[in-house]
Design an enzyme around this catalytic site. Structure first.
Site, short mmCIF file in Angstrom:
data_model
loop_
_atom_site.label_atom_id
_atom_site.label_comp_id
_atom_site.label_asym_id
_atom_site.label_seq_id
_atom_site.Cartn_x
_atom_site.Cartn_y
_atom_site.Cartn_z
N CYS A 64 -68.15 13.24 -18.73
CA CYS A 64 -67.03 13.09 -19.66
C CYS A 64 -66.46 11.67 -19.67
CB CYS A 64 -65.90 14.03 -19.27
SG CYS A 64 -66.42 15.74 -19.16
N ARG A 83 -73.40 7.74 -20.22
CA ARG A 83 -73.06 8.60 -19.08
C ARG A 83 -73.51 10.03 -19.30
NH1 ARG A 83 -67.64 6.27 -17.00
NH2 ARG A 83 -67.03 8.39 -16.60
N TRP A 114 -68.92 16.65 -21.21
CA TRP A 114 -70.09 17.21 -20.54
C TRP A 114 -69.62 18.57 -20.04
CZ3 TRP A 114 -71.53 18.58 -15.47
CH2 TRP A 114 -72.91 18.67 -15.24
N ASN A 120 -60.84 14.74 -18.24
CA ASN A 120 -62.04 14.70 -17.39
C ASN A 120 -61.69 15.39 -16.08
OD1 ASN A 120 -63.14 13.04 -19.29
ND2 ASN A 120 -63.29 11.23 -17.98
N GLY A 121 -62.65 16.09 -15.48
CA GLY A 121 -62.40 16.72 -14.19
C GLY A 121 -62.45 18.23 -14.29
N GLU A 146 -88.08 11.43 -3.96
CA GLU A 146 -87.59 10.70 -5.15
C GLU A 146 -88.60 10.83 -6.30
OE1 GLU A 146 -85.00 9.57 -6.29
OE2 GLU A 146 -85.41 7.91 -7.63
N LYS A 178 -87.64 12.41 -9.88
CA LYS A 178 -87.84 11.70 -11.16
C LYS A 178 -88.63 12.56 -12.12
CE LYS A 178 -85.45 9.27 -10.91
NZ LYS A 178 -84.56 8.70 -9.97
N GLU A 210 -86.53 15.64 -13.40
CA GLU A 210 -85.36 15.42 -14.25
C GLU A 210 -85.71 14.92 -15.64
OE1 GLU A 210 -82.39 12.67 -12.74
OE2 GLU A 210 -83.93 11.45 -11.84
N HIS A 247 -97.11 24.65 6.69
CA HIS A 247 -96.09 25.62 7.13
C HIS A 247 -95.52 26.42 5.96
CE1 HIS A 247 -96.30 24.05 11.16
NE2 HIS A 247 -96.14 22.83 10.69
N LYS A 304 -74.92 10.49 -16.45
CA LYS A 304 -75.16 9.27 -15.66
C LYS A 304 -74.11 9.09 -14.58
CE LYS A 304 -77.33 5.54 -14.74
NZ LYS A 304 -78.60 5.75 -14.02
C1 F6R Z 1 -81.26 10.71 -10.37
C2 F6R Z 1 -79.90 10.22 -10.40
C3 F6R Z 1 -78.87 11.01 -9.68
C4 F6R Z 1 -77.84 10.05 -9.02
C5 F6R Z 1 -76.70 10.87 -8.40
C6 F6R Z 1 -75.71 9.98 -7.68
O1 F6R Z 1 -82.13 9.89 -11.10
O2 F6R Z 1 -79.60 9.22 -11.00
O3 F6R Z 1 -79.43 11.84 -8.73
O4 F6R Z 1 -78.49 9.30 -8.06
O5 F6R Z 1 -76.04 11.57 -9.41
O6 F6R Z 1 -75.16 9.03 -8.53
P1 F6R Z 1 -74.49 7.73 -7.98
O7 F6R Z 1 -75.55 6.89 -7.35
O8 F6R Z 1 -73.90 7.06 -9.19
O9 F6R Z 1 -73.46 8.13 -6.99
#
Ligand code: F6R
Length: 605
Positions: free
Chosen positions: A2, A27, A74, A99-100, A478, A482, A485, A501, A600
């Protein structure tokens, strides 16, 4: 996630609000809206599409006004639907964006319903709107103050009311909110970036603050209604969203920006010195005897990767915690623990909460690793290191991750030096590895055409396994994150030794198993794990160091990486996994930069 933009201007404020929303788009959001006061009544437009469409609708309607509020939402409480999009009104008199998350909204809703208020949305925000309305007796700031004193949870709000057309009131607790000042005009936003077109003077509100904006100036008071002084700061304009250039998506551009980003984050010949982290006392780190790394998602994986560096280079016991777990669990604090919140955005509610929880336990050696110098997490920390990734627009983090790793490696060497575990010769060697990193990464990126060929194959599957060992296990995690997502393929990362296991049961000739294979001390063990997969006819895709002695065979596809890059090898090995996820998603035709359901900047719990 948001975003809020609001303001009281000496002109039509709508273009400012819409430009602000456009700047916050990256975001992530699923609806947006704007409201202004005109002819003594609030008017709004809400949209389930993009800000561009909202802008078109607003122009068609001729929506104009000097006082306004706007929002990108969001969804948390209530699906993405027009009636849940903000601004939310109460009795056509109060208009609010929020927001929140309000945790006690159900109890408040029952009380307000009992008092005759009807609810037109499923949002928790509507509770705040009605609450403000119920307290309103001619002074909006006072009504907001009384209303927010009843809220539990996190909020940043901007409110106007029809009886006081030249006033906008904001309040925050747990979610960020800044005031932007431009002469007699004043604005509110959840991020200064939203206002960089109109001002460079900002006041960062603190938890519990209430901001009263009018043409007579800006007043800030605390939750008791007492005036408080919050200094205005001039910020160099935050860089605006850059152009895509030759790239198809921001994610691809950001993957290719990594050689530059890492070299900016640790410029050639920098010293491994506490001053790099903002510590004025060279002995600042001398008494540190434990490290606590906090992060979410990708930032959590950078913490897991760095744990190996802190323990092997600086010889400091290191604990890694997922922020949302740590803050609610009983832990044993340490007076000399260095608490390191890691965050790209610096606004992640879970990590900010975890940091504050660590501080509440008396741990005041805090050092943020962050990509945004003005963010809440940096402001809340005693020391900080600002990574130089530049703005990351793609929701899936790439260059923020590798620059976090550089920062954490530099911190490990700095601590190792301060504690006497790194001598001058080792220090020189680490410096030269960091200096050569940018060139090594360019070499990895040159493998893109081979990776595209693999992506076409992976795009046909529903599920994939990623394997790594030691410091490359978090890289496997990671890589899996990637892929899931942005391509929506189910993927799991495992330490390769764990396969037998349990997860080995999933391996068939339809299961791609992606392996990150550096030529380190665990290579031979990893090769045995690869054989376990091949014996079950799994399809193995290996990114192997040139000196790892692995090559294409039946059931085994290999892309040769550069030679083993020592302790920094995880940084090299994550790049092909980013490219693999990216090209797989492109092949499947997903919205790479804005994957579904994701945001984001995750500013709610
Ligand atoms: C994955 C991604 C998220 C962020 C997570 C933390 O590609 O971007 O998993 O890493 O939401 O966000 P930050 O780093 O902004 O605290």
């Amino acid at each position: 996630m948001c975003g809020i933009v609001a303001g009281i201007a000496e002109r039509n404020v709508v273009p400012v609000l819409l430009e602000g929303l456009r700047r916050l788009e990256y975001r992530g959001y699923d609806s947006c809206g704007v409201a202004v006061l005109r002819d003594g009544a609030p008017h709004r437009v809400r949209s389930l599409t993009r800000v561009r469409s909202l802008d078109r609708e607003v122009r068609e309607m001729g929506l104009e006004g000097w006082t306004g509020i706007a929002h990108t939402r969001w969804a948390t409480h209530g699906a993405p639907a027009t009636q849940n999009a903000h601004p939310i009104f109460s009795q056509n008199e109060i208009a609010i964006v929020h927001n929140g998350i309000i945790e006690n909204f159900e109890a408040l809703k029952i009380t307000l319903s009992g008092a005759g208020y009807e609810f037109a949305s499923q949002t928790d925000t509507e509770v705040i709107a009605h609450l403000i309305h119920s307290y309103y007796q001619g002074d909006l700031a006072e009504a907001v103050r009384r209303a927010v004193s009843e809220l539990r949870g996190a909020y940043a709000i901007a409110v106007f009311c029809k009886s006081e057309p030249e006033r906008v009131v904001g309040a925050r607790y747990g979610s960020p909110l800044v005031i932007g000042i431009n002469g007699k005009e004043s604005f509110l936003a959840s991020d200064p970036l939203a206002l960089s077109d109109v001002t460079d003077r900002f006041i960062f509100l603190q938890d519990g603050d209430i901001a009263d904006l009018s043409h007579n100036g800006t007043r800030v008071m605390n939750r008791d209604g007492q005036p408080v002084v919050r200094e205005a700061r001039t910020l160099a304009h935050p860089p605006t969203e850059a152009a895509l250039g030759p790239y198809r998506h921001f994610m691809q551009k950001e993957i290719f920006e990594q050689p530059l980003a890492v070299s900016k984050t640790f410029p050639r010949n920098s010293a491994f010195d506490a001053s790099l982290f903002g510590a004025t006392d060279p002995q600042a780190f001398a008494q540190i005897d434990r490290i606590l790394l906090l992060g979410c998602g990708t930032s959590h994986y950078s913490a897991l990767t760095a744990k190996a560096w802190f323990e092997s280079i600086a010889k400091i016991p290191t604990q890694v915690e997922i922020s949302s777990e740590y803050r609610y669990r009983e832990t044993i604090p340490g007076k000399n623990t260095l608490v390191v919140p890691i965050s790209q955005s610096g606004e992640t509610a879970d990590t900010l909460g975890a940091l504050m929880h660590a501080q509440s336990l008396g741990q005041d050696h805090t050092l943020a690793i962050c990509n945004v110098a003005t963010s809440a997490i940096v402001r809340q920390s005693r020391w900080s290191f600002i990574t130089q990734a530049g703005p990351e627009i793609g929701v899936a983090s790439t260059k923020a991750f590798t620059t976090q790793l550089v920062a954490l490696f530099v911190l490990a060497v700095t601590l190792g030096r301060a504690r006497g575990y790194v001598d001058a010769q080792q220090e020189a060697s680490y410096r030269s590895q960091l200096s050569g990193l940018s060139t090594a990464l360019q070499g990895v990126l040159a493998r893109e055409p081979q990776i595209i060929a693999w992506a076409h194959e992976i795009a046909r599957t529903d599920s994939a396994i990623f394997l790594g060992r030691g410091s490359h296990f978090p890289i496997a995690l990671e890589g899996a994150l990637k892929l899931k997502e942005i391509s929506y393929i189910h993927a799991e990362g495992y330490p390769a030794g764990e396969l037998k296991h349990g997860p080995l049961a999933l391996v068939t000739d339809a299961m791609p198993v992606v392996v990150t294979a550096p030529n380190d001390g665990l290579l031979e063990k990893l090769k045995s794990n690869i054989q376990e997969v091949r014996a079950r006819r799994g399809q193995v895709y290996v990114f192997a160091d040139a000196d790892a002695n692995l090559s294409n065979e039946e059931g085994l596809r290999v892309i040769q990486m550069p030679e083993y890059y020592g302790a920094l090898s995880p940084i090299l090995h994550v790049l092909p996994l980013q490219l693999l996820a990216y090209h797989t998603a492109c092949t499947r035709g997903t919205d790479v930069d804005k994957p579904r359901n994701l945001a984001k900047s995750v500013t709610v719990e």
